[in-house]
Design a protein around this motif. Structure first.
Motif, short mmCIF file in Angstrom:
data_model
loop_
_atom_site.label_atom_id
_atom_site.label_comp_id
_atom_site.label_asym_id
_atom_site.label_seq_id
_atom_site.Cartn_x
_atom_site.Cartn_y
_atom_site.Cartn_z
N TYR A 75 1.50 8.56 4.13
CA TYR A 75 0.71 9.22 2.15
C TYR A 75 0.74 7.50 1.66
O TYR A 75 0.13 7.49 0.89
CB TYR A 75 0.59 10.14 1.80
N ALA A 76 2.36 7.59 1.34
CA ALA A 76 2.42 6.75 1.02
C ALA A 76 2.05 5.53 1.11
O ALA A 76 1.64 4.20 0.30
CB ALA A 76 4.42 6.07 0.04
N TRP A 77 2.55 4.92 2.20
CA TRP A 77 2.07 3.53 3.10
C TRP A 77 0.65 4.02 3.07
O TRP A 77 0.04 2.61 2.58
CB TRP A 77 2.29 4.11 4.63
N GLY A 82 -1.81 -3.07 1.53
CA GLY A 82 -2.44 -4.94 0.69
C GLY A 82 -1.30 -5.08 0.21
O GLY A 82 -0.15 -4.89 -0.58
N GLU A 83 -1.52 -5.28 -1.11
CA GLU A 83 -0.92 -6.72 -1.72
C GLU A 83 -0.88 -5.65 -2.95
O GLU A 83 -1.18 -4.49 -3.26
CB GLU A 83 -2.80 -7.92 -3.46
N ASN A 84 0.17 -6.34 -3.53
CA ASN A 84 1.18 -4.66 -5.06
C ASN A 84 1.76 -4.56 -4.83
O ASN A 84 1.24 -3.47 -4.74
CB ASN A 84 0.15 -5.21 -5.87
N GLN A 85 2.11 -3.87 -3.23
CA GLN A 85 2.90 -2.68 -2.23
C GLN A 85 3.42 -1.71 -3.55
O GLN A 85 3.56 -0.83 -3.81
CB GLN A 85 3.19 -3.23 -0.99
N LYS A 86 4.13 -2.93 -3.74
CA LYS A 86 5.26 -2.32 -5.01
C LYS A 86 4.87 -0.86 -6.53
O LYS A 86 5.17 -0.43 -6.86
CB LYS A 86 6.80 -3.20 -5.64
#
Length: 360
Positions: A75-77, A82-86
């Motif tokens: 669920y974190a993935w 996409g962008e700005n993953q962190k």
């Protein structure tokens, strides 16, 4: 502890409290543990270059911590794709922490609500049985007992049971459960480090037990002196005319002050011992944590045991969470000794048989 369980019988029937209390405490403890466990993925997400990789598929269900970890990462993935993953992962963790904290406090409130119901019923039943005993007993019962001692039992001893024994139920039933579950989580993170810490953990229990034994002896003396003070006051009020006739006011006052000073000295020693239990257990706990930091830091730096820096910080957070329950248990056990003395005085009245009985 035999007397403690005798007092608990006043709260029967247990099925009104125990099943739902166990459920609430279980979830309260689980969500409390998750608060600290979330430190590990939070640090990984913030400081790793590639904090999460795309899962191959939805994890297959199983009763294991591995399944929960895979589900969390799946669920974190999904949330951070996409962008700005962190940044998205940071939002994901924050929202999850908020939900976990809300659920933890909800279940904590519900468990307190159950205990409050149990508490008032227990005290009500004690008062009812004491009053019924004093009402139905023979006149000879009152010849062998001072009025002040009986009033002290009805008021002070019952209040002492409510303030110590009943309050300790929460700590003694909830906090050991929390410590067991926390140690289970610590074993999952690092067996080697947890086995090392268990060697030092019982030290505080031995010290607190020694303090509590002395506290109980002093509590017996204090409750007896308090009853004597009430009896002396009752006799002074009843025989006030006789005291004035013989001009004995100063003598009576000296005797009362002597008894009151003795009671004050005993109470001072009780308070000192009781207050010593909590800070002493905390100091011993922090001493154990200092040893953990040295040994656990060595495992991280050497790479032995598979312990990473984020796991070690999560481990420390979990271990710190044990300190408060351990301190509460030490404090509750010390306070419980005073309540046990009051409980013994209550049962002394309830279990005394009448010398004069009705014809069958």
């Amino acid at each position: 502890m035999k007397l403690f369980f005798k007092l608990l019988k006043f709260s029967k029937p247990y099925h009104h409290y125990i099943p739902e209390y166990i459920v609430y405490v279980f979830f309260f403890t689980i969500f409390g543990l998750l608060n600290f466990v979330m430190i590990i993925p939070l640090l990984d997400f913030l400081f790793k270059d590639n904090p999460i990789s795309q899962p191959a598929s939805f994890p297959a269900f199983s009763f294991s911590t591995g399944y929960l970890q895979e589900l969390f990462r799946y669920y974190a993935w999904q949330f951070s794709a996409g962008e700005n993953q962190k940044f998205k992962l940071l939002v994901y963790i924050t929202l999850l922490l908020l939900a976990i904290t809300t659920l933890k406090n909800f279940f904590g409130f519900m468990s307190q609500k159950v205990l409050a119901r149990m508490r008032v019923n227990l005290v009500r039943n004690i008062r009812n049985q004491l009053f019924d005993k004093l009402t139905n007993t023979s006149i000879g019962f009152y010849h062998s007992r001072q009025k002040g001692q009986l009033l002290s039992t009805l008021s002070n001893d019952v209040s002492e049971i409510e303030n110590t024994v009943v309050t300790s139920i929460q700590v003694l039933f909830r906090d050991p459960f929390a410590i067991i579950l926390t140690f289970t989580a610590l074993f999952i993170i690092s067996k080697e480090l947890t086995l090392f810490t268990i060697i030092f953990f019982p030290v505080s229990g031995v010290v607190i037990n020694k303090i509590s034994r002395g506290l109980r002896k002093k509590s017996v003396e204090s409750q007896s002196l308090l009853g004597s003070l009430m009896s002396y006051t009752d006799e002074m009020i009843t025989g006030n005319r006789v005291i004035k006739v013989f001009n004995a006011e100063s003598f009576v006052q000296r005797q009362y002050r002597k008894l009151n000073d003795k009671y004050t000295r005993v109470v001072k020693r009780i308070v000192t011992n009781r207050e010593l239990a909590s800070p002493l257990s905390e100091v011993l706990g922090v001493g154990v944590i200092a040893v953990i930091i040295i040994y656990g830091g060595h495992l991280v730096l050497s790479g032995d045991g598979g312990l990473t820096a984020s796991m070690f910080l999560g481990y420390l957070g979990l271990y710190f969470s044990i300190l408060n329950p351990a301190k509460n248990i030490g404090q509750a056990y010390a306070n419980l000794q005073r309540g046990m003395v009051s409980g013994a005085r209550v049962f002394e009245i309830l279990e005394q048989e009448d010398a004069i009985r009705d014809m069958p």
